[in-house]
Design a protein around this motif. Structure first.
Motif, PDB file in Angstrom:
ATOM      1  N   SER A 180       4.406 -41.381 -42.558  1.00 28.34           N
ATOM      2  CA  SER A 180       5.379 -41.770 -43.582  1.00 28.34           C
ATOM      3  C   SER A 180       6.723 -41.693 -42.875  1.00 28.34           C
ATOM      4  O   SER A 180       7.170 -42.670 -42.311  1.00 28.34           O
ATOM      5  N   TYR A 181       7.316 -40.519 -42.828  1.00 25.16           N
ATOM      6  CA  TYR A 181       8.521 -40.326 -42.025  1.00 25.16           C
ATOM      7  C   TYR A 181       8.094 -40.075 -40.576  1.00 25.16           C
ATOM      8  O   TYR A 181       6.988 -39.588 -40.340  1.00 25.16           O
ATOM      9  N   PRO A 182       8.942 -40.373 -39.622  1.00 26.86           N
ATOM     10  CA  PRO A 182       8.575 -40.109 -38.225  1.00 26.86           C
ATOM     11  C   PRO A 182       8.158 -38.647 -38.021  1.00 26.86           C
ATOM     12  O   PRO A 182       8.815 -37.725 -38.503  1.00 26.86           O
ATOM     13  N   GLY A 183       7.018 -38.482 -37.369  1.00 29.63           N
ATOM     14  CA  GLY A 183       6.491 -37.142 -37.099  1.00 29.63           C
ATOM     15  C   GLY A 183       5.620 -36.565 -38.196  1.00 29.63           C
ATOM     16  O   GLY A 183       5.012 -35.523 -38.002  1.00 29.63           O
ATOM     17  N   ARG A 184       5.556 -37.232 -39.358  1.00 34.12           N
ATOM     18  CA  ARG A 184       4.791 -36.722 -40.496  1.00 34.12           C
ATOM     19  C   ARG A 184       3.782 -37.751 -40.989  1.00 34.12           C
ATOM     20  O   ARG A 184       4.077 -38.945 -41.049  1.00 34.12           O
ATOM     21  N   VAL A 185       2.629 -37.247 -41.388  1.00 33.41           N
ATOM     22  CA  VAL A 185       1.581 -38.095 -41.945  1.00 33.41           C
ATOM     23  C   VAL A 185       1.910 -38.426 -43.401  1.00 33.41           C
ATOM     24  O   VAL A 185       2.436 -37.595 -44.143  1.00 33.41           O
ATOM     25  N   HIS A 186       1.598 -39.640 -43.803  1.00 37.30           N
ATOM     26  CA  HIS A 186       1.791 -40.104 -45.180  1.00 37.30           C
ATOM     27  C   HIS A 186       0.937 -39.262 -46.131  1.00 37.30           C
ATOM     28  O   HIS A 186      -0.224 -38.968 -45.851  1.00 37.30           O
ATOM     29  N   GLY A 187       1.512 -38.883 -47.260  1.00 35.96           N
ATOM     30  CA  GLY A 187       0.803 -38.071 -48.244  1.00 35.96           C
ATOM     31  C   GLY A 187      -0.483 -38.702 -48.737  1.00 35.96           C
ATOM     32  O   GLY A 187      -1.451 -37.997 -49.039  1.00 35.96           O
ATOM     33  N   GLY A 188      -0.516 -40.019 -48.814  1.00 36.08           N
ATOM     34  CA  GLY A 188      -1.738 -40.704 -49.239  1.00 36.08           C
ATOM     35  C   GLY A 188      -2.879 -40.505 -48.253  1.00 36.08           C
ATOM     36  O   GLY A 188      -4.043 -40.349 -48.643  1.00 36.08           O
ATOM     37  N   MET A 189      -2.568 -40.493 -46.972  1.00 36.48           N
ATOM     38  CA  MET A 189      -3.594 -40.265 -45.954  1.00 36.48           C
ATOM     39  C   MET A 189      -4.067 -38.808 -45.974  1.00 36.48           C
ATOM     40  O   MET A 189      -5.249 -38.535 -45.753  1.00 36.48           O
ATOM     41  N   ILE A 190      -3.162 -37.902 -46.256  1.00 33.66           N
ATOM     42  CA  ILE A 190      -3.532 -36.484 -46.376  1.00 33.66           C
ATOM     43  C   ILE A 190      -4.489 -36.313 -47.558  1.00 33.66           C
ATOM     44  O   ILE A 190      -5.552 -35.705 -47.438  1.00 33.66           O
ATOM     45  N   THR A 191      -4.116 -36.887 -48.691  1.00 36.51           N
ATOM     46  CA  THR A 191      -4.947 -36.782 -49.886  1.00 36.51           C
ATOM     47  C   THR A 191      -6.289 -37.478 -49.691  1.00 36.51           C
ATOM     48  O   THR A 191      -7.322 -36.976 -50.142  1.00 36.51           O
ATOM     49  N   ALA A 192      -6.300 -38.607 -48.990  1.00 37.23           N
ATOM     50  CA  ALA A 192      -7.563 -39.302 -48.727  1.00 37.23           C
ATOM     51  C   ALA A 192      -8.521 -38.428 -47.920  1.00 37.23           C
ATOM     52  O   ALA A 192      -9.724 -38.385 -48.195  1.00 37.23           O
TER      53      ALA A 192
END
Length: 166
Positions: free
Chosen positions: A48-60
Motif C-alpha cells: 500500500s504505502y512504500p515498505g508496507r503491505v496492503h491491508g487487503g493482502m494481510i486480511t486475505a
C-alpha cells in the motif's frame, strides 16, 4: 513445532496459487498440534504505502489460514466453506520482502459453522496482524461452479520443511 503434512496449493488463489504471478504463492503446513502454519513473504507488488503491505493482502492471508486450520484439524481438504465475518486487527506495519510466519487454529466448530483465530508474525515472534474469522461450511460444488476441488487444488510440492519455530 513439528510439521505433520504439507497442504496442497491451488492454481490461481491470490494467496496460495502457484500459477498466479501476482499472488503470494504461500505454502501451508499442518502442525502437530492441529494448527496450520505458513512461511511466506509478501513482495513489493503487495504494497500500500512504500515498505508496507496492503491491508487487503494481510486480511486475505489471515482468511486463507482460517479455513486451512480446519484442514489441519481434519487431516486434509475435506471441508470447504465461505467467510461470513472477519475482524482484523493491524498491530504493526507488515513489511514486504521479509520472512513472515502465519498461524491459524480452529477455536469453535458446530455443524455448519466454525471460528478460527489467525496471526501473522515476524520471525522474532512479534504479532503484526491478527483476525477472528467465522465461516459457513459448504460443499465445494456450491462455492465454485464447474471446477473440482482436485482440479483447482492440484499442487502438492514437498519442500522438506519438517519443523517451524512458532
Amino acid at each position: 513445532m513439528k510439521v505433520t503434512a504439507k497442504q496442497r496449493n491451488s492454481k490461481m488463489c491470490v494467496i496460495c496459487g502457484l500459477d498466479n504471478s501476482a499472488g503470494v504463492r504461500a505454502p501451508f503446513y499442518t502442525m502437530e498440534d492441529g494448527s496450520v502454519a505458513s512461511l511466506f513473504s509478501y513482495r513489493e507488488e503487495h504494497q500500500s504505502y512504500p515498505g508496507r503491505v496492503h491491508g487487503g493482502m494481510i486480511t486475505a492471508m489471515l482468511d486463507e489460514m482460517g479455513l486451512r486450520a480446519l484442514w489441519a484439524k481434519e487431516g486434509g481438504e475435506k471441508t470447504y466453506g465461505v467467510t461470513t465475518s472477519l475482524e482484523t486487527k493491524y498491530r504493526k506495519p507488515v513489511p514486504y520482502g521479509v520472512p513472515l510466519i502465519g498461524r491459524g487454529v480452529i477455536v469453535k466448530e458446530s455443524g455448519h459453522f466454525l471460528t478460527a483465530e489467525c496471526t501473522i508474525s515476524d520471525r522474532s515472534g512479534a504479532v503484526l496482524a491478527s483476525a477472528v474469522i467465522k465461516y459457513l461450511k459448504l460443499d465445494v460444488s456450491k462455492i465454485g461452479a464447474g471446477i473440482s476441488e482436485r482440479e483447482e487444488m492440484c499442487y502438492l510440492i514437498e519442500d522438506g520443511v519438517t519443523e517451524i519455530a512458532l
